[in-house]
Write an enzyme that holds these catalytic residues in place. Structure first.
Site, PDB file in Angstrom:
ATOM      1  N   GLY A  17       0.800  -1.236   0.000  1.00 51.56           N
ATOM      2  CA  GLY A  17       0.000   0.000   0.000  1.00 51.56           C
ATOM      3  C   GLY A  17       0.826   1.276   0.000  1.00 51.56           C
ATOM      4  N   GLY A  18       2.143   1.138  -0.101  1.00 52.56           N
ATOM      5  CA  GLY A  18       3.000   2.320  -0.082  1.00 52.56           C
ATOM      6  C   GLY A  18       3.146   2.991  -1.439  1.00 52.56           C
ATOM      7  N   LEU A  21      -1.240   1.340  -7.140  1.00 53.01           N
ATOM      8  CA  LEU A  21      -2.670   1.060  -6.943  1.00 53.01           C
ATOM      9  C   LEU A  21      -2.995   0.774  -5.485  1.00 53.01           C
ATOM     10  N   ARG A  71       6.748 -12.192   2.077  1.00 56.42           N
ATOM     11  CA  ARG A  71       7.311 -13.542   1.859  1.00 56.42           C
ATOM     12  C   ARG A  71       7.617 -14.240   3.181  1.00 56.42           C
ATOM     13  N   PHE A 101       8.584  -8.602 -13.881  1.00 57.96           N
ATOM     14  CA  PHE A 101       9.528  -8.025 -14.853  1.00 57.96           C
ATOM     15  C   PHE A 101       9.398  -8.780 -16.167  1.00 57.96           C
ATOM     16  N   TYR A 152      -4.433 -11.968 -17.164  1.00 62.98           N
ATOM     17  CA  TYR A 152      -3.892 -13.186 -17.798  1.00 62.98           C
ATOM     18  C   TYR A 152      -3.888 -14.404 -16.871  1.00 62.98           C
ATOM     19  N   GLY A 194      -6.664  -4.057 -15.964  1.00 58.40           N
ATOM     20  CA  GLY A 194      -5.879  -3.895 -17.196  1.00 58.40           C
ATOM     21  C   GLY A 194      -4.775  -2.893 -16.885  1.00 58.40           C
ATOM     22  N   ARG A 204       8.967  -1.299 -15.196  1.00 59.26           N
ATOM     23  CA  ARG A 204       9.377  -2.678 -15.477  1.00 59.26           C
ATOM     24  C   ARG A 204       8.750  -3.266 -16.729  1.00 59.26           C
TER      25      ARG A 204
HETATM   26  C1  HXC Z   1      15.500 -11.380 -15.426  1.00 60.30           C
HETATM   27  C2  HXC Z   1      15.570 -10.768 -13.220  1.00 60.30           C
HETATM   28  C3  HXC Z   1      15.111  -9.469 -13.535  1.00 60.30           C
HETATM   29  C4  HXC Z   1      14.851  -9.169 -14.918  1.00 60.30           C
HETATM   30  C5  HXC Z   1      15.402  -9.575 -11.389  1.00 60.30           C
HETATM   31  N1  HXC Z   1      15.733 -10.779 -11.882  1.00 60.30           N
HETATM   32  N2  HXC Z   1      15.011  -8.753 -12.379  1.00 60.30           N
HETATM   33  N3  HXC Z   1      15.753 -11.716 -14.140  1.00 60.30           N
HETATM   34  N4  HXC Z   1      15.062 -10.160 -15.824  1.00 60.30           N
HETATM   35  N5  HXC Z   1      14.409  -7.979 -15.296  1.00 60.30           N
HETATM   36  C6  HXC Z   1      16.232 -11.923 -11.136  1.00 60.30           C
HETATM   37  C7  HXC Z   1      17.624 -11.625 -10.553  1.00 60.30           C
HETATM   38  O1  HXC Z   1      18.640 -11.840 -11.498  1.00 60.30           O
HETATM   39  C8  HXC Z   1      17.692 -12.633  -9.399  1.00 60.30           C
HETATM   40  O2  HXC Z   1      17.999 -13.939  -9.866  1.00 60.30           O
HETATM   41  C9  HXC Z   1      16.241 -12.681  -8.909  1.00 60.30           C
HETATM   42  O3  HXC Z   1      15.424 -12.188  -9.988  1.00 60.30           O
HETATM   43  C10 HXC Z   1      16.024 -11.821  -7.681  1.00 60.30           C
HETATM   44  O4  HXC Z   1      16.440 -10.499  -7.990  1.00 60.30           O
HETATM   45  P1  HXC Z   1      16.484  -9.368  -6.865  1.00 60.30           P
HETATM   46  O5  HXC Z   1      16.740  -8.083  -7.544  1.00 60.30           O
HETATM   47  O6  HXC Z   1      17.411  -9.799  -5.746  1.00 60.30           O
HETATM   48  O7  HXC Z   1      14.986  -9.475  -6.310  1.00 60.30           O
HETATM   49  P2  HXC Z   1      14.230  -8.626  -5.238  1.00 60.30           P
HETATM   50  O8  HXC Z   1      15.094  -7.561  -4.636  1.00 60.30           O
HETATM   51  O9  HXC Z   1      13.539  -9.595  -4.362  1.00 60.30           O
HETATM   52  O10 HXC Z   1      13.129  -7.832  -6.134  1.00 60.30           O
HETATM   53  C11 HXC Z   1      11.998  -8.461  -6.657  1.00 60.30           C
HETATM   54  C12 HXC Z   1      11.674  -8.000  -8.088  1.00 60.30           C
HETATM   55  C13 HXC Z   1      11.669  -6.454  -8.187  1.00 60.30           C
HETATM   56  C14 HXC Z   1      10.343  -8.637  -8.458  1.00 60.30           C
HETATM   57  C15 HXC Z   1      12.764  -8.527  -9.024  1.00 60.30           C
HETATM   58  O11 HXC Z   1      11.334  -6.069  -9.509  1.00 60.30           O
HETATM   59  C16 HXC Z   1      10.682  -5.825  -7.218  1.00 60.30           C
HETATM   60  O12 HXC Z   1      11.026  -5.563  -6.066  1.00 60.30           O
HETATM   61  N6  HXC Z   1       9.438  -5.543  -7.654  1.00 60.30           N
HETATM   62  C17 HXC Z   1       8.373  -4.965  -6.796  1.00 60.30           C
HETATM   63  C18 HXC Z   1       7.495  -4.006  -7.530  1.00 60.30           C
HETATM   64  C19 HXC Z   1       6.975  -4.480  -8.875  1.00 60.30           C
HETATM   65  O13 HXC Z   1       7.545  -5.378  -9.511  1.00 60.30           O
HETATM   66  N7  HXC Z   1       5.894  -3.827  -9.322  1.00 60.30           N
HETATM   67  C20 HXC Z   1       5.278  -4.140 -10.582  1.00 60.30           C
HETATM   68  C21 HXC Z   1       4.005  -4.843 -10.359  1.00 60.30           C
HETATM   69  S1  HXC Z   1       3.104  -4.676 -11.837  1.00 60.30           S
HETATM   70  P3  HXC Z   1      19.516 -14.534  -9.749  1.00 60.30           P
HETATM   71  O14 HXC Z   1      19.387 -15.928 -10.251  1.00 60.30           O
HETATM   72  O15 HXC Z   1      20.357 -13.655 -10.606  1.00 60.30           O
HETATM   73  O16 HXC Z   1      19.880 -14.468  -8.287  1.00 60.30           O
HETATM   74  C22 HXC Z   1       2.249  -6.009 -12.211  1.00 60.30           C
HETATM   75  C23 HXC Z   1       1.306  -5.688 -13.350  1.00 60.30           C
HETATM   76  C24 HXC Z   1       1.060  -6.755 -14.329  1.00 60.30           C
HETATM   77  O17 HXC Z   1       2.349  -7.041 -11.634  1.00 60.30           O
HETATM   78  C25 HXC Z   1       0.203  -6.353 -15.514  1.00 60.30           C
HETATM   79  C26 HXC Z   1       0.516  -5.025 -16.154  1.00 60.30           C
HETATM   80  C27 HXC Z   1      -0.363  -4.632 -17.298  1.00 60.30           C
HETATM   81  P1  NAP Z   2       3.724  -1.103  -7.490  1.00 60.13           P
HETATM   82  O1  NAP Z   2       3.496   0.319  -7.169  1.00 60.13           O
HETATM   83  O2  NAP Z   2       5.108  -1.547  -7.828  1.00 60.13           O
HETATM   84  O3  NAP Z   2       3.144  -1.956  -6.280  1.00 60.13           O
HETATM   85  C1  NAP Z   2       3.689  -3.103  -5.780  1.00 60.13           C
HETATM   86  C2  NAP Z   2       3.826  -2.946  -4.281  1.00 60.13           C
HETATM   87  O4  NAP Z   2       4.164  -4.211  -3.720  1.00 60.13           O
HETATM   88  C3  NAP Z   2       4.903  -1.949  -3.874  1.00 60.13           C
HETATM   89  O5  NAP Z   2       4.374  -1.003  -2.990  1.00 60.13           O
HETATM   90  C4  NAP Z   2       5.945  -2.813  -3.179  1.00 60.13           C
HETATM   91  O6  NAP Z   2       6.533  -2.092  -2.089  1.00 60.13           O
HETATM   92  C5  NAP Z   2       5.111  -3.993  -2.691  1.00 60.13           C
HETATM   93  N1  NAP Z   2       5.906  -5.196  -2.515  1.00 60.13           N
HETATM   94  C6  NAP Z   2       6.698  -5.812  -3.418  1.00 60.13           C
HETATM   95  N2  NAP Z   2       7.295  -6.874  -2.859  1.00 60.13           N
HETATM   96  C7  NAP Z   2       6.862  -6.930  -1.589  1.00 60.13           C
HETATM   97  C8  NAP Z   2       7.109  -7.815  -0.506  1.00 60.13           C
HETATM   98  N3  NAP Z   2       7.945  -8.843  -0.620  1.00 60.13           N
HETATM   99  N4  NAP Z   2       6.494  -7.580   0.688  1.00 60.13           N
HETATM  100  C9  NAP Z   2       5.653  -6.516   0.827  1.00 60.13           C
HETATM  101  N5  NAP Z   2       5.376  -5.663  -0.158  1.00 60.13           N
HETATM  102  C10 NAP Z   2       5.973  -5.867  -1.353  1.00 60.13           C
HETATM  103  O7  NAP Z   2       2.828  -1.586  -8.721  1.00 60.13           O
HETATM  104  P2  NAP Z   2       1.268  -1.448  -9.026  1.00 60.13           P
HETATM  105  O8  NAP Z   2       1.157  -1.258 -10.476  1.00 60.13           O
HETATM  106  O9  NAP Z   2       0.624  -0.498  -8.112  1.00 60.13           O
HETATM  107  O10 NAP Z   2       0.737  -2.926  -8.695  1.00 60.13           O
HETATM  108  C11 NAP Z   2      -0.207  -3.161  -7.664  1.00 60.13           C
HETATM  109  C12 NAP Z   2      -0.958  -4.446  -7.945  1.00 60.13           C
HETATM  110  O11 NAP Z   2      -1.723  -4.309  -9.130  1.00 60.13           O
HETATM  111  C13 NAP Z   2      -0.068  -5.665  -8.156  1.00 60.13           C
HETATM  112  O12 NAP Z   2      -0.681  -6.797  -7.588  1.00 60.13           O
HETATM  113  C14 NAP Z   2      -0.033  -5.799  -9.652  1.00 60.13           C
HETATM  114  O13 NAP Z   2       0.257  -7.116 -10.076  1.00 60.13           O
HETATM  115  C15 NAP Z   2      -1.458  -5.404  -9.983  1.00 60.13           C
HETATM  116  N6  NAP Z   2      -1.655  -4.979 -11.368  1.00 60.13           N
HETATM  117  C16 NAP Z   2      -1.222  -3.756 -11.773  1.00 60.13           C
HETATM  118  C17 NAP Z   2      -1.457  -3.374 -13.083  1.00 60.13           C
HETATM  119  C18 NAP Z   2      -1.049  -2.007 -13.572  1.00 60.13           C
HETATM  120  O14 NAP Z   2      -1.267  -1.714 -14.742  1.00 60.13           O
HETATM  121  N7  NAP Z   2      -0.493  -1.151 -12.749  1.00 60.13           N
HETATM  122  C19 NAP Z   2      -2.111  -4.240 -13.955  1.00 60.13           C
HETATM  123  C20 NAP Z   2      -2.516  -5.481 -13.508  1.00 60.13           C
HETATM  124  C21 NAP Z   2      -2.297  -5.846 -12.198  1.00 60.13           C
HETATM  125  P3  NAP Z   2       8.029  -2.380  -1.582  1.00 60.13           P
HETATM  126  O15 NAP Z   2       8.893  -2.490  -2.780  1.00 60.13           O
HETATM  127  O16 NAP Z   2       8.304  -1.212  -0.682  1.00 60.13           O
HETATM  128  O17 NAP Z   2       7.973  -3.655  -0.797  1.00 60.13           O
END
Ligand code: HXC
Ligand code: NAP
Length: 288
Positions: A17-18, A21, A71, A101, A152, A194, A204
């Site tokens: 929630g920080g 969405l 986690r 990603f 999806y 969406g 990403r």
């Molecule tokens: C390939 C990757 C990668 C990339 C990370 N990894 N990024 N591999 N391509 N782009 C791999 C690393 O090499 C590593 O594997 C492993 O993943 C863990 O990487 P860390 O950086 O240590 O992970 P961590 O710090 O836990 O971060 C998790 C994360 C990061 C998912 C990789 O992106 C994150 O913190 N995301 C949170 C916010 C987020 O993703 N928001 C978007 C949600 S949007 P190895 O083997 O090298 O150790 C969404 C919408 C969907 O879901 C629909 C949209 C329309």
């Molecule tokens: P976002 O801002 O990156 O939100 C993801 C949040 O999850 C961040 O606040 C992040 O905060 C938190 N998070 C990640 N790993 C975590 C962990 N291990 N423990 C606790 N918190 C964690 O992206 P968003 O677009 O708003 O996405 C929100 C939701 O909507 C997600 O479920 C996403 O799959 C879904 N969604 C988004 C879209 C879109 O178009 N935006 C489309 C379809 C679905 P920290 O990094 O501080 O932990």
């Protein structure tokens, strides 16, 4: 449709929630009278988010944050306990935290797969389980779990394999818990958004402006969603107006998921005038 006390009496924890969405939902819930708690890994982000919530919230509602990595089950349990103590109870959970990603499946490492699935699937299990146990043990009468999934969950999606697998799992969890926990008064629903611009998703998943231009053509409404459009749905689904809604996943994507119609591509390839011309020439050709 809503008033300032639509969510009065609701005490809702929003994971992730920080930002994005999750923050928009937290603000909307607090505006409509709920007490809200946000959690995530980055404390600085949570502090700033709390300030934003406090600026908009209903004067009677309370807002708090707690750092938590979803986690880690122990951290999740501590977070739930903290929310109960600070908010005087808990009766709502939004599993919103996620990671994602773009990567080719063959380039993923096991750890890369785990990085996403552990946040999305294991994290949603951890939070739902700790929340559910609290609700069941304390006989809390009416409560809600809302899972934020993707469009999806049933089709899979190229280049986001870990997210596709994890979100499909969360969708299965939604239907499973909706049935299993209904007798405890716990509803479990999902929203499949969406594209809604957020920094987390766009950094990403949208590699360039050109790709964005191409992407938007997929959407029948030819625009992205506005956060308010999603939060309105979330407020409704978490409110008592939706008390009989259970096990449902509501898609909100401007029709983007409807890609399968055989002739839909006309709308993506041609202008309205061009389509009209093509259709009248076919009609002419077939005139007897
Ligand atoms: C390939 C990757 C990668 C990339 C990370 N990894 N990024 N591999 N391509 N782009 C791999 C690393 O090499 C590593 O594997 C492993 O993943 C863990 O990487 P860390 O950086 O240590 O992970 P961590 O710090 O836990 O971060 C998790 C994360 C990061 C998912 C990789 O992106 C994150 O913190 N995301 C949170 C916010 C987020 O993703 N928001 C978007 C949600 S949007 P190895 O083997 O090298 O150790 C969404 C919408 C969907 O879901 C629909 C949209 C329309
Ligand atoms: P976002 O801002 O990156 O939100 C993801 C949040 O999850 C961040 O606040 C992040 O905060 C938190 N998070 C990640 N790993 C975590 C962990 N291990 N423990 C606790 N918190 C964690 O992206 P968003 O677009 O708003 O996405 C929100 C939701 O909507 C997600 O479920 C996403 O799959 C879904 N969604 C988004 C879209 C879109 O178009 N935006 C489309 C379809 C679905 P920290 O990094 O501080 O932990």
């Amino acid at each position: 449709m809503f008033s300032k006390d639509t969510l009065k009496g609701k005490k809702i924890l929003i994971t992730g929630g920080g930002s994005g969405l999750g923050l928009s939902m937290a603000k909307a819930f607090a505006f409509h009278g709920a007490d809200v708690a946000i959690c995530g890994r980055d404390e600085e982000k949570l502090k700033n988010a709390l300030q934003e919530i406090n600026e908009i919230k209903n004067t009677d509602s309370k807002a708090i944050y707690h750092s938590c990595d979803v986690r880690d089950y122990e951290q999740v349990k501590t977070t739930i306990q903290y929310c109960v103590q600070e908010l005087g109870g808990l009766n709502g959970l939004v599993n919103n935290a996620a990671g994602n990603f773009l990567a080719m499946a063959e380039d993923l490492t096991p750890n890369g797969f785990k990085a996403v699935t552990e946040i999305v699937l294991q994290g949603s299990f951890n939070c739902s389980h700790a929340f559910g146990k609290y609700i069941i043990e304390n006989k809390i009468p009416q409560s809600d779990i809302l899972n934020i999934v993707t469009t999806y969950t049933q089709s899979g999606c190229a280049f986001v394999l870990p997210s596709a697998c994890a979100k499909a799992g969360v969708y299965a969890m939604t239907m499973t818990l909706a049935f299993e926990w209904a007798n405890y008064g716990i509803r479990c629903n999902a929203i499949a958004p969406g594209p809604f611009p957020t920094k987390g998703a766009w950094d990403r998943l949208m590699p360039s402006k050109d790709i964005e231009k191409f992407y938007i053509q997929r959407i029948p409404m030819k625009r992205y969603g506005e956060h308010e459009e999603l939060t309105n749905l979330a407020v409704f689904m978490m409110s008592d107006m939706a008390r009989y809604l259970n096990g449902e996943c509501v898609t909100i994507d401007g029709g983007e998921h409807l890609q399968n119609g055989q002739f839909n591509f006309f709308a993506q390839m041609f202008s309205q005038d061009q389509i009209k011309q093509v259709f009248s020439s076919v009609r002419e050709k077939n005139k007897k």
